[in-house]
Design a protein around this motif. Structure first.
Motif, PDB file in Angstrom:
ATOM      1  N   VAL A  73     -32.499 -20.275   7.705  1.00  0.00           N
ATOM      2  CA  VAL A  73     -32.278 -21.476   6.593  1.00  0.00           C
ATOM      3  C   VAL A  73     -32.873 -20.799   4.894  1.00  0.00           C
ATOM      4  CG1 VAL A  73     -31.959 -23.551   5.044  1.00  0.00           C
ATOM      5  CG2 VAL A  73     -32.284 -22.954   8.038  1.00  0.00           C
ATOM      6  N   TRP A  74     -34.086 -20.468   4.950  1.00  0.00           N
ATOM      7  CA  TRP A  74     -34.535 -20.387   3.735  1.00  0.00           C
ATOM      8  C   TRP A  74     -34.325 -18.956   2.530  1.00  0.00           C
ATOM      9  CZ3 TRP A  74     -36.265 -23.900   0.005  1.00  0.00           C
ATOM     10  CH2 TRP A  74     -36.555 -24.637   0.159  1.00  0.00           C
ATOM     11  N   THR A  75     -34.034 -17.696   4.272  1.00  0.00           N
ATOM     12  CA  THR A  75     -34.447 -16.219   3.250  1.00  0.00           C
ATOM     13  C   THR A  75     -32.774 -16.103   2.811  1.00  0.00           C
ATOM     14  OG1 THR A  75     -33.333 -15.999   5.394  1.00  0.00           O
ATOM     15  CG2 THR A  75     -35.698 -15.373   4.493  1.00  0.00           C
ATOM     16  N   HIS A  76     -31.839 -16.750   2.760  1.00  0.00           N
ATOM     17  CA  HIS A  76     -30.195 -17.221   2.714  1.00  0.00           C
ATOM     18  C   HIS A  76     -30.249 -17.942   1.440  1.00  0.00           C
ATOM     19  CE1 HIS A  76     -27.859 -14.812   5.789  1.00  0.00           C
ATOM     20  NE2 HIS A  76     -29.226 -13.604   5.185  1.00  0.00           N
ATOM     21  N   LEU A  77     -31.114 -18.918   1.651  1.00  0.00           N
ATOM     22  CA  LEU A  77     -30.738 -20.176   0.479  1.00  0.00           C
ATOM     23  C   LEU A  77     -31.478 -19.811  -0.763  1.00  0.00           C
ATOM     24  CD1 LEU A  77     -30.194 -22.869  -0.981  1.00  0.00           C
ATOM     25  CD2 LEU A  77     -31.654 -23.935   0.352  1.00  0.00           C
ATOM     26  N   VAL A  78     -32.533 -19.271  -1.284  1.00  0.00           N
ATOM     27  CA  VAL A  78     -33.445 -18.176  -1.831  1.00  0.00           C
ATOM     28  C   VAL A  78     -32.367 -17.134  -2.462  1.00  0.00           C
ATOM     29  CG1 VAL A  78     -35.601 -17.115  -3.099  1.00  0.00           C
ATOM     30  CG2 VAL A  78     -35.389 -19.134  -1.129  1.00  0.00           C
ATOM     31  N   ALA A  79     -31.694 -16.448  -1.823  1.00  0.00           N
ATOM     32  CA  ALA A  79     -31.249 -15.351  -2.406  1.00  0.00           C
ATOM     33  C   ALA A  79     -30.182 -15.942  -3.069  1.00  0.00           C
ATOM     34  CB  ALA A  79     -30.893 -14.177  -1.011  1.00  0.00           C
ATOM     35  N   ALA A  80     -29.417 -16.878  -2.654  1.00  0.00           N
ATOM     36  CA  ALA A  80     -27.944 -17.489  -3.279  1.00  0.00           C
ATOM     37  C   ALA A  80     -28.423 -18.283  -4.415  1.00  0.00           C
ATOM     38  CB  ALA A  80     -27.653 -18.569  -1.847  1.00  0.00           C
ATOM     39  N   LEU A  81     -29.732 -18.593  -4.799  1.00  0.00           N
ATOM     40  CA  LEU A  81     -29.898 -18.936  -6.196  1.00  0.00           C
ATOM     41  C   LEU A  81     -30.232 -17.760  -7.183  1.00  0.00           C
ATOM     42  CD1 LEU A  81     -32.394 -22.202  -4.532  1.00  0.00           C
ATOM     43  CD2 LEU A  81     -29.791 -22.362  -5.752  1.00  0.00           C
ATOM     44  N   ILE A  82     -31.424 -16.861  -5.928  1.00  0.00           N
ATOM     45  CA  ILE A  82     -31.041 -15.835  -7.219  1.00  0.00           C
ATOM     46  C   ILE A  82     -30.506 -14.680  -7.093  1.00  0.00           C
ATOM     47  CG2 ILE A  82     -32.109 -13.052  -7.056  1.00  0.00           C
ATOM     48  CD1 ILE A  82     -34.070 -13.833  -5.436  1.00  0.00           C
ATOM     49  N   LEU A  83     -28.868 -14.732  -6.650  1.00  0.00           N
ATOM     50  CA  LEU A  83     -27.524 -14.470  -6.693  1.00  0.00           C
ATOM     51  C   LEU A  83     -26.855 -15.518  -8.345  1.00  0.00           C
ATOM     52  CD1 LEU A  83     -26.165 -12.617  -4.245  1.00  0.00           C
ATOM     53  CD2 LEU A  83     -27.164 -11.598  -6.252  1.00  0.00           C
ATOM     54  N   LEU A  84     -27.064 -16.592  -7.988  1.00  0.00           N
ATOM     55  CA  LEU A  84     -26.370 -17.925  -9.324  1.00  0.00           C
ATOM     56  C   LEU A  84     -27.430 -17.487 -10.708  1.00  0.00           C
ATOM     57  CD1 LEU A  84     -25.993 -21.277  -6.803  1.00  0.00           C
ATOM     58  CD2 LEU A  84     -23.932 -19.789  -8.413  1.00  0.00           C
ATOM     59  N   LEU A  85     -28.041 -17.346 -10.297  1.00  0.00           N
ATOM     60  CA  LEU A  85     -29.303 -17.021 -11.830  1.00  0.00           C
ATOM     61  C   LEU A  85     -28.949 -15.994 -12.423  1.00  0.00           C
ATOM     62  CD1 LEU A  85     -31.724 -17.854 -13.748  1.00  0.00           C
ATOM     63  CD2 LEU A  85     -32.849 -16.806 -12.653  1.00  0.00           C
ATOM     64  N   ARG A  86     -28.641 -15.006 -11.086  1.00  0.00           N
ATOM     65  CA  ARG A  86     -28.226 -12.816 -11.543  1.00  0.00           C
ATOM     66  C   ARG A  86     -26.965 -13.417 -11.977  1.00  0.00           C
ATOM     67  NH1 ARG A  86     -27.946  -9.691 -14.843  1.00  0.00           N
ATOM     68  NH2 ARG A  86     -28.103  -7.501 -13.695  1.00  0.00           N
ATOM     69  N   PHE A  87     -25.875 -14.296 -12.089  1.00  0.00           N
ATOM     70  CA  PHE A  87     -24.141 -14.442 -12.738  1.00  0.00           C
ATOM     71  C   PHE A  87     -24.049 -15.210 -13.903  1.00  0.00           C
ATOM     72  CE2 PHE A  87     -20.182 -17.060 -12.142  1.00  0.00           C
ATOM     73  CZ  PHE A  87     -19.404 -15.994 -12.573  1.00  0.00           C
ATOM     74  N   GLN A  88     -25.025 -16.133 -13.590  1.00  0.00           N
ATOM     75  CA  GLN A  88     -24.988 -16.935 -14.526  1.00  0.00           C
ATOM     76  C   GLN A  88     -25.965 -15.876 -16.163  1.00  0.00           C
ATOM     77  OE1 GLN A  88     -28.558 -17.611 -16.751  1.00  0.00           O
ATOM     78  NE2 GLN A  88     -27.310 -19.021 -18.653  1.00  0.00           N
ATOM     79  N   GLN A  89     -27.055 -14.994 -15.672  1.00  0.00           N
ATOM     80  CA  GLN A  89     -27.008 -14.009 -16.618  1.00  0.00           C
ATOM     81  C   GLN A  89     -25.921 -13.048 -17.322  1.00  0.00           C
ATOM     82  OE1 GLN A  89     -27.914 -11.116 -15.870  1.00  0.00           O
ATOM     83  NE2 GLN A  89     -28.798 -10.422 -17.999  1.00  0.00           N
TER      84      GLN A  89
END
Length: 346
Positions: A73-89
């Motif tokens: 659960v945590w591996t993909h949840l953290v990765a999704a949050l990282i990509l959301l941050l990257r998309f915002q940037q």
């Protein structure tokens, strides 16, 4: 800007490192494999399962507890949050609404976040019941199909060399759509029909379409790596592409082979499962892939704008078609599972 993003990611990683400390000890509410239906069993994992037929609130609360799906659960949840941050940037400097050539970049980012989110939900909530176990993993396979299409499009649109484009332009994208759907359909059927038996048939249904899809989808990248002149070998985008290939191949091995839990049966109920290693490798593959595609988008416009013309809208339509076919397939298989379970109860 780069400094700000780096600082944000550093703080995020620091918080992520604190996650294991926040997780409660292995709860007494977890049960052994003998106390859950066979469909939930994992090879060589004998305990750490969550009981079935609990409330939805209970399964959401297990996000902060130790059990045999917590790391997944945590591996993909953290990765999704990282990509959301990257998309915002990225949205601060990329005009996703007006730049026609930015549409494939948007698709691959959204596809990546989608598959990571669907996978997170599947591993977090699938223990609710047999029906929801099947249904959430069918949803997971839809996410994988969308990601496969997004990867194929990103590689074809931005990374491809003109010489390879000339050879495959007549069939590449239609084949990518077909194989993405076959990957979803094959995975759903294997889950429904062969779950813990007939491992060879299960692998053929699930891994053959996915393997063929990957060979097609990655072909523009592999061609570019092998034909790049020495002066371009240090190209950052090319280095990221090499990393994504390496991480995927390592992850594929652990997806197909139950190591190291096979060496330590009953000892990897929380940490050390092959699927967890697969998740980690796939996350690294996806993050490297996104960075490579972003660099190609920014530096190769003179190449891809001439090759692709105004076809971006057509590729977006193909994406919608892939999503529709995959969702309908998953819904059909979920209905078959519901009928099967109803018949069993009778």
């Amino acid at each position: 800007m780069a400094t700000v993003v780096t600082e944000k990611l550093s703080r995020l990683f620091i918080n992520v490192r604190q996650v294991p400390r926040l997780l409660a000890p292995l709860s007494s509410s977890t049960v052994s494999s003998s106390e859950v239906p066979r469909v939930f069993w994992k090879p060589y994992i004998h305990t750490g399962y969550r009981p079935v037929q609990q409330t939805w609130r209970y399964y959401f609360s297990t996000l902060f507890q130790q059990h045999n799906e917590a790391i997944n659960v945590w591996t993909h949840l953290v990765a999704a949050l990282i990509l959301l941050l990257r998309f915002q940037q990225l949205s601060q400097r990329v005009d996703f609404g007006q730049d026609l050539h930015a549409q494939p970049l948007l698709i691959i980012i959204v596809a990546s976040i989608t598959y990571l989110t669907f996978s997170t939900l599947a591993h977090l909530l699938q223990a609710k019941s047999e029906f929801w176990h099947y249904s959430f993993f069918f949803m997971d396979y839809v996410g994988v199909a969308i990601y496969q299409y997004g990867s194929a499009l990103g590689h074809y649109y931005y990374a491809i060399e003109p010489s390879w484009h000339e050879k495959i332009k007549g069939f590449y994208m239609p084949a990518a759509v077909l194989l993405a759907w076959l990957s979803c359909a094959g995975s759903c059927y294997a889950k429904y029909q062969y779950h813990q038996s007939a491992r060879l048939l299960s692998r053929l249904c699930q891994e053959l379409p996915s393997g063929l899809a990957y060979m097609l989808d990655i072909s523009p990248v592999v061609h570019r790596i092998y034909t790049a002149p020495p002066s371009e070998q240090a190209d950052p985008a090319l280095l990221y592409h090499k990393c994504q290939v390496l991480f995927f191949l390592v992850g594929a091995f652990f997806f197909s082979h139950p190591y190291p839990e096979k060496w330590f049966p009953g000892k990897c109920h929380f940490f050390g499962q092959s699927h967890q290693i697969f998740h980690g490798c796939l996350v690294l593959c996806t993050l490297a892939q996104i960075e490579a595609v972003v660099l190609d988008y920014e530096s190769r416009r003179h190449i891809y704008s001439a090759l692709q013309g105004d076809l971006a809208h057509n590729f977006s339509a193909l994406c919608l078609f892939t999503v529709t076919c995959s969702v309908l397939t998953a819904a059909y298989m979920a209905r078959k599972v519901k009928n099967k379970l109803s018949f069993k109860e009778e």
